[in-house]
Design a protein around this motif. Structure first.
Motif, PDB file in Angstrom:
ATOM      1  N   ILE A  68      14.018  41.052  46.422  1.00 24.11           N
ATOM      2  CA  ILE A  68      14.459  40.566  45.115  1.00 24.11           C
ATOM      3  C   ILE A  68      15.975  40.632  45.008  1.00 24.11           C
ATOM      4  CG2 ILE A  68      14.463  41.114  42.645  1.00 24.11           C
ATOM      5  CD1 ILE A  68      12.028  39.587  43.624  1.00 24.11           C
ATOM      6  N   ILE A  69      16.577  41.706  45.504  1.00 24.08           N
ATOM      7  CA  ILE A  69      18.040  41.792  45.495  1.00 24.08           C
ATOM      8  C   ILE A  69      18.638  40.696  46.373  1.00 24.08           C
ATOM      9  CG2 ILE A  69      20.007  43.204  46.242  1.00 24.08           C
ATOM     10  CD1 ILE A  69      18.806  44.015  43.563  1.00 24.08           C
ATOM     11  N   GLY A  70      17.968  40.369  47.485  1.00 26.15           N
ATOM     12  CA  GLY A  70      18.440  39.269  48.327  1.00 26.15           C
ATOM     13  C   GLY A  70      18.484  37.955  47.570  1.00 26.15           C
ATOM     14  N   LEU A  94      13.612  28.567  47.098  1.00 27.39           N
ATOM     15  CA  LEU A  94      13.958  27.934  48.377  1.00 27.39           C
ATOM     16  C   LEU A  94      15.317  27.245  48.302  1.00 27.39           C
ATOM     17  CD1 LEU A  94      10.624  26.294  49.627  1.00 27.39           C
ATOM     18  CD2 LEU A  94      11.983  28.010  50.822  1.00 27.39           C
ATOM     19  N   ASP A  95      15.551  26.525  47.220  1.00 27.13           N
ATOM     20  CA  ASP A  95      16.821  25.823  47.048  1.00 27.13           C
ATOM     21  C   ASP A  95      17.984  26.797  47.034  1.00 27.13           C
ATOM     22  OD1 ASP A  95      17.503  23.175  47.054  1.00 27.13           O
ATOM     23  OD2 ASP A  95      17.655  23.006  44.880  1.00 27.13           O
ATOM     24  N   LEU A  96      17.804  27.880  46.306  1.00 23.55           N
ATOM     25  CA  LEU A  96      18.843  28.898  46.189  1.00 23.55           C
ATOM     26  C   LEU A  96      19.166  29.520  47.541  1.00 23.55           C
ATOM     27  CD1 LEU A  96      20.451  30.333  43.862  1.00 23.55           C
ATOM     28  CD2 LEU A  96      18.678  32.093  43.943  1.00 23.55           C
ATOM     29  N   LEU A  97      18.137  29.899  48.282  1.00 26.26           N
ATOM     30  CA  LEU A  97      18.332  30.538  49.580  1.00 26.26           C
ATOM     31  C   LEU A  97      18.937  29.574  50.593  1.00 26.26           C
ATOM     32  CD1 LEU A  97      15.005  32.583  49.798  1.00 26.26           C
ATOM     33  CD2 LEU A  97      17.277  33.426  49.192  1.00 26.26           C
ATOM     34  N   ASN A  98      18.536  28.318  50.541  1.00 22.31           N
ATOM     35  CA  ASN A  98      19.109  27.325  51.439  1.00 22.31           C
ATOM     36  C   ASN A  98      20.600  27.147  51.180  1.00 22.31           C
ATOM     37  OD1 ASN A  98      19.231  25.013  53.264  1.00 22.31           O
ATOM     38  ND2 ASN A  98      19.295  23.764  51.421  1.00 22.31           N
ATOM     39  N   GLU A  99      20.972  27.091  49.915  1.00 28.74           N
ATOM     40  CA  GLU A  99      22.381  26.894  49.577  1.00 28.74           C
ATOM     41  C   GLU A  99      23.218  28.126  49.897  1.00 28.74           C
ATOM     42  OE1 GLU A  99      25.069  25.245  45.818  1.00 28.74           O
ATOM     43  OE2 GLU A  99      22.885  25.142  45.767  1.00 28.74           O
ATOM     44  N   ALA A 100      22.640  29.310  49.728  1.00 29.80           N
ATOM     45  CA  ALA A 100      23.399  30.542  49.942  1.00 29.80           C
ATOM     46  C   ALA A 100      23.483  30.923  51.418  1.00 29.80           C
ATOM     47  CB  ALA A 100      22.773  31.683  49.145  1.00 29.80           C
ATOM     48  N   GLY A 133       9.795  36.142  54.019  1.00 27.93           N
ATOM     49  CA  GLY A 133       9.163  35.295  55.021  1.00 27.93           C
ATOM     50  C   GLY A 133      10.169  34.472  55.797  1.00 27.93           C
ATOM     51  N   LEU A 134      11.203  33.980  55.112  1.00 27.88           N
ATOM     52  CA  LEU A 134      12.254  33.219  55.787  1.00 27.88           C
ATOM     53  C   LEU A 134      13.120  34.117  56.658  1.00 27.88           C
ATOM     54  CD1 LEU A 134      13.341  30.872  52.863  1.00 27.88           C
ATOM     55  CD2 LEU A 134      12.135  30.193  54.943  1.00 27.88           C
ATOM     56  N   LYS A 135      13.310  35.348  56.237  1.00 26.51           N
ATOM     57  CA  LYS A 135      14.170  36.266  56.976  1.00 26.51           C
ATOM     58  C   LYS A 135      13.471  36.832  58.208  1.00 26.51           C
ATOM     59  CE  LYS A 135      16.883  40.515  56.414  1.00 26.51           C
ATOM     60  NZ  LYS A 135      17.334  41.558  55.458  1.00 26.51           N
ATOM     61  N   ALA A 136      12.215  37.225  58.043  1.00 31.15           N
ATOM     62  CA  ALA A 136      11.541  37.960  59.111  1.00 31.15           C
ATOM     63  C   ALA A 136      10.388  37.214  59.753  1.00 31.15           C
ATOM     64  CB  ALA A 136      11.033  39.299  58.565  1.00 31.15           C
ATOM     65  N   GLY A 137       9.998  36.048  59.207  1.00 34.89           N
ATOM     66  CA  GLY A 137       8.870  35.335  59.769  1.00 34.89           C
ATOM     67  C   GLY A 137       7.531  35.958  59.431  1.00 34.89           C
ATOM     68  N   ALA A 183      21.828  35.947  46.472  1.00 37.85           N
ATOM     69  CA  ALA A 183      21.943  34.528  46.816  1.00 37.85           C
ATOM     70  C   ALA A 183      22.400  33.725  45.603  1.00 37.85           C
ATOM     71  CB  ALA A 183      20.604  34.003  47.330  1.00 37.85           C
ATOM     72  N   ALA A 184      21.864  34.051  44.430  1.00 38.77           N
ATOM     73  CA  ALA A 184      22.283  33.352  43.213  1.00 38.77           C
ATOM     74  C   ALA A 184      23.756  33.606  42.914  1.00 38.77           C
ATOM     75  CB  ALA A 184      21.422  33.810  42.032  1.00 38.77           C
ATOM     76  N   ILE A 185      24.201  34.849  43.108  1.00 42.97           N
ATOM     77  CA  ILE A 185      25.616  35.176  42.868  1.00 42.97           C
ATOM     78  C   ILE A 185      26.510  34.425  43.844  1.00 42.97           C
ATOM     79  CG2 ILE A 185      27.314  37.052  42.832  1.00 42.97           C
ATOM     80  CD1 ILE A 185      25.019  38.936  42.022  1.00 42.97           C
ATOM     81  N   VAL A 186      26.056  34.349  45.118  1.00 38.94           N
ATOM     82  CA  VAL A 186      26.831  33.611  46.130  1.00 38.94           C
ATOM     83  C   VAL A 186      26.990  32.155  45.713  1.00 38.94           C
ATOM     84  CG1 VAL A 186      26.758  32.713  48.492  1.00 38.94           C
ATOM     85  CG2 VAL A 186      26.248  35.122  48.061  1.00 38.94           C
ATOM     86  N   VAL A 187      25.890  31.543  45.281  1.00 42.08           N
ATOM     87  CA  VAL A 187      25.922  30.124  44.913  1.00 42.08           C
ATOM     88  C   VAL A 187      26.829  29.884  43.710  1.00 42.08           C
ATOM     89  CG1 VAL A 187      24.538  28.216  44.032  1.00 42.08           C
ATOM     90  CG2 VAL A 187      23.673  29.618  45.919  1.00 42.08           C
TER      91      VAL A 187
END
Length: 667
Positions: A607-609, A476-482, A38-42, A613-617
């Motif tokens: 899910i992989i995204g 949400l927190d994870l995606l925002n940080e990544a 939803g955040l990626k594609a609206g 994101a967790a790995i990036v953080v």
């Protein structure tokens, strides 16, 4: 498609610990996927049917499973998946710089209390809008048909092949899209195919960008050909006219990609916002008359029926007791009052504490019930996925901002960020109510058609809300940080998540309260929206099928081209797949398998995204899985592009063959 309810009303195995656990596990996956996508594609995707297919496959291992137990599983999953639409509002608090992240307990409180209120508000509406209504409920009916095909001990033996085929389609889409996303993360495959260029003496710039995304292609399949073509028109308006126009006006030096993206971010997105706003409000306005007449006639019918049937109701008409509904609603209002008060103090509006708390509660109660009725009716009329929730969010935030101006700004003259934040905060609670109301009656329609007990389904809906509310904040927190969100300072625009609705709603809150928005761009977009509405209505009168939904055109302008163009490709692919299916054996079953394949594609990549994101953080690296450097980029585009086309072609051919080989259809 048979849309008649089953006639039996005898007790069945239904609300079980086993079913709730399976529903919760599916919910964890689908909610995280819906938040990311939803955040990626609206856009968010309906989780009911894939959840039903997965639960059918799992519950087949138990001899005493029933269709009603399967229904409880999909109810939990769809409730939580729908709650993820809170991302259309809540990220606005980060976008305006009020929050740096998403505080767990506050975010959980918003989602849980608003979501449970949404469940409670729709309970009194069930008989009016489901039992005594002729609303079509397209998604609810489709899910019921899937459950009837593979519903435990209710299913015919011949349904096992269809159920197994559906699970295979979901699994194949999930695995393949996940593997492809991992390879893209290694940079061996490019993530997109893009080219930007300068032209003319005045330094104009534009370009194109196709994301090599299975999930975006799958969304195109699900939304259909005409929505895809409408988004293509939006992309042409944005990148064929608006971006070249504004880059020539600015005559800015620099790389073509940087100049074009800057013009789109600073100018063109707001044109798209105006188009989205007008289109969403128009869609809501069109539904005002049928909503009022439908509610009036259905409630009158319900009263007449109740008066004639005495005090005895069959099991399939047992709702949660109205006294308990009232107690739970009041219990939700207490933490909402605390949240409003705490937020008032945090925003520096403490001197208006009681006004904001009491006024906020009245706003949540009144607006919440209104949006429950409207969203419930819209979902029954056109389906949950097609309901213009963004229009609800736009109207609610504008009303909230105007009320704040009347009640607070008129006294203090303050137009600070705190008032904008409070408007978004109050809107997010009402929007949580709206998202659940937009889904619950659809699930209760499914329950009516499969002989379910309403109060047990309503309990499952509450469970789904609580699980979703617990999953959404950390994701949400994870995606925002990544990744961050588009338009935020210091965020890489090539990696940022678009979050289009949250950006639009937060911009409107700022514009109303602070007056710091370029209304000329919004106005231009609104004018385009009006022209598109006229064009769409003309097409609707001239032909039965050809439409250009203005809301989809607005999204095509507002979303980055990397998102829009691949959705267009997916819409064409899905249309071609369905046309081929119509010419073969078992056309409806084959089309349903295509829908399940697309749902799996979205889940796998999303899910992989979240995982990446967790790995990036945790790694502190922007590309932690990279195996090659920038010098491999040209080769990666060719390798990734060719692999993307071949793998998709192979998947769709396999699903078409699977559908032809089925002994019975899935729908």
């Amino acid at each position: 498609m048979n849309a008649q309810p089953l006639s039996g009303a005898t007790p069945r195995t239904e609300l079980t610990v086993r079913g709730l656990i399976i529903g919760i596990v599916i919910t964890l996956v689908f909610t995280a996927a819906n938040v990311f996508f939803g955040l990626k594609a609206g856009l968010t995707f309906a989780t009911s049917i894939p959840a039903a297919v997965i639960s059918m496959a799992i519950l087949r291992a138990f001899k005493n499973s029933t269709m009603q137990e399967n229904n409880i599983v999909q109810t939990v999953a769809s409730s939580a998946g729908t709650l993820s639409a809170i991302i259309f509002v809540l990220p606005g608090l980060v976008m305006i710089g009020w929050w740096n992240g998403f505080p767990f307990w506050i975010t959980f409180g918003i989602c849980a209390t608003g979501g449970i209120l949404g469940v409670m508000y729709t309970i009194p509406l069930r008989r009016a809008l489901v039992t005594d209504s002729d609303l079509p409920y397209p998604e609810g009916v489709a899910c019921a048909e899937v459950l009837k095909v593979g519903g435990g001990d209710d299913a015919a033996a011949t349904s096992e092949e269809s159920s197994r085929a559906g699970l295979l389609a979901v699994a194949a889409g999930t695995v393949v899209s996940a593997v492809f996303a991992v390879v893209v993360a290694t940079r061996v495959f490019a993530g997109n195919v893009a080219q930007y260029f300068r032209f003319g003496d005045r330094g104009g710039a534009t370009g194109y960008d196709f994301a090599l995304s299975f999930a975006l292609l799958a969304v195109g399949h699900l939304v259909g050909l005409w929505v895809g073509l409408a988004m293509l028109l939006g992309a042409v308006i944005a990148w064929g006219w608006a971006v070249p126009h504004y880059t020539m006006l600015a005559a800015t030096a620099g790389a073509a990609a940087d100049v074009a993206q800057a013009a789109w971010s600073a100018k063109v997105r707001f044109i798209g916002a105006g188009t989205i706003g007008v289109a969403a409000i128009y869609t809501l306005a069109k539904l005002v008359k049928p909503v009022i007449s439908g509610l009036t006639s259905a409630m009158a019918s319900s009263r007449a029926r109740k008066a004639g049937q005495g005090s005895t109701l069959p099991r399939t008409e047992h709702d949660m007791p109205i006294g308990l509904v009232g107690l739970i609603s009041v219990a939700c209002l207490l933490p909402i009052a605390w949240l409003l008060g705490d937020f008032s103090l945090a925003t520096g509006l403490g001197e208006h504490l009681w006004l904001l708390v009491i006024g906020g509660l009245v706003f949540v109660v009144v607006m919440g019930f209104l949006v429950s009725a409207v969203c419930g009716y819209m979902a029954g009329l056109i389906g949950s996925s097609n309901s213009p929730l963004s229009g609800v969010g736009i109207l609610v935030v504008i009303i909230a901002a105007l009320l704040l101006m009347l009640g607070v700004q008129a006294q203090t003259g303050d137009a600070g960020k705190g008032m904008v934040a409070f408007a978004l905060f109050a809107t997010s609670v009402v929007f949580a109510v709206a998202t659940i109301a937009n889904n619950n009656l659809q699930d209760l329609k499914t329950g009516q058609l499969v002989d379910a007990t309403p109060w047990k389904q309503q309990v499952a809906l509450v469970v789904g809300v609580l699980v979703g509310a617990a999953v959404i904040p950390p994701v949400l927190d994870l995606l925002n940080e990544a990744y961050g969100f588009a338009g935020m300072p210091g965020v890489d625009p090539t990696r940022a998540l678009a979050a289009p609705q949250a950006g639009l709603i937060s911009a409107l809150a700022q514009g109303v309260i602070q007056g710091n928005i370029d209304w000329s761009l919004i106005g231009l977009g609104a004018a385009i929206g009006v022209a598109l509405i006229v064009l769409d209505e003309m097409l609707g009168r001239m032909t039965r099928t050809a439409r250009l939904p203005p809301l989809a055109v607005g999204l095509g302008i507002y979303l980055p081209s990397s998102t829009t163009l691949m959705i267009v490709v997916g819409a064409i692919v899905g249309w071609y797949f369905d046309k081929r299916a119509d010419r073969g054996a078992n056309p409806e079953g084959t089309k349903q398998l295509g829908v399940l394949l697309a749902s799996g594609m979205i889940v796998g990549e999303s899910i992989i995204g979240v995982v990446i994101a967790a790995i990036v953080v945790f790694s502190g690296k922007s590309t932690p899985l990279a195996l090659v450097g920038d010098d491999f980029g040209a080769a990666a585009i060719w390798i990734g592009g060719i692999a993307f086309v071949l793998v998709n072609a192979a998947l769709y051919r396999w699903v078409a063959r699977l559908g032809r080989n089925q002994s019975s259809g899935m729908a």
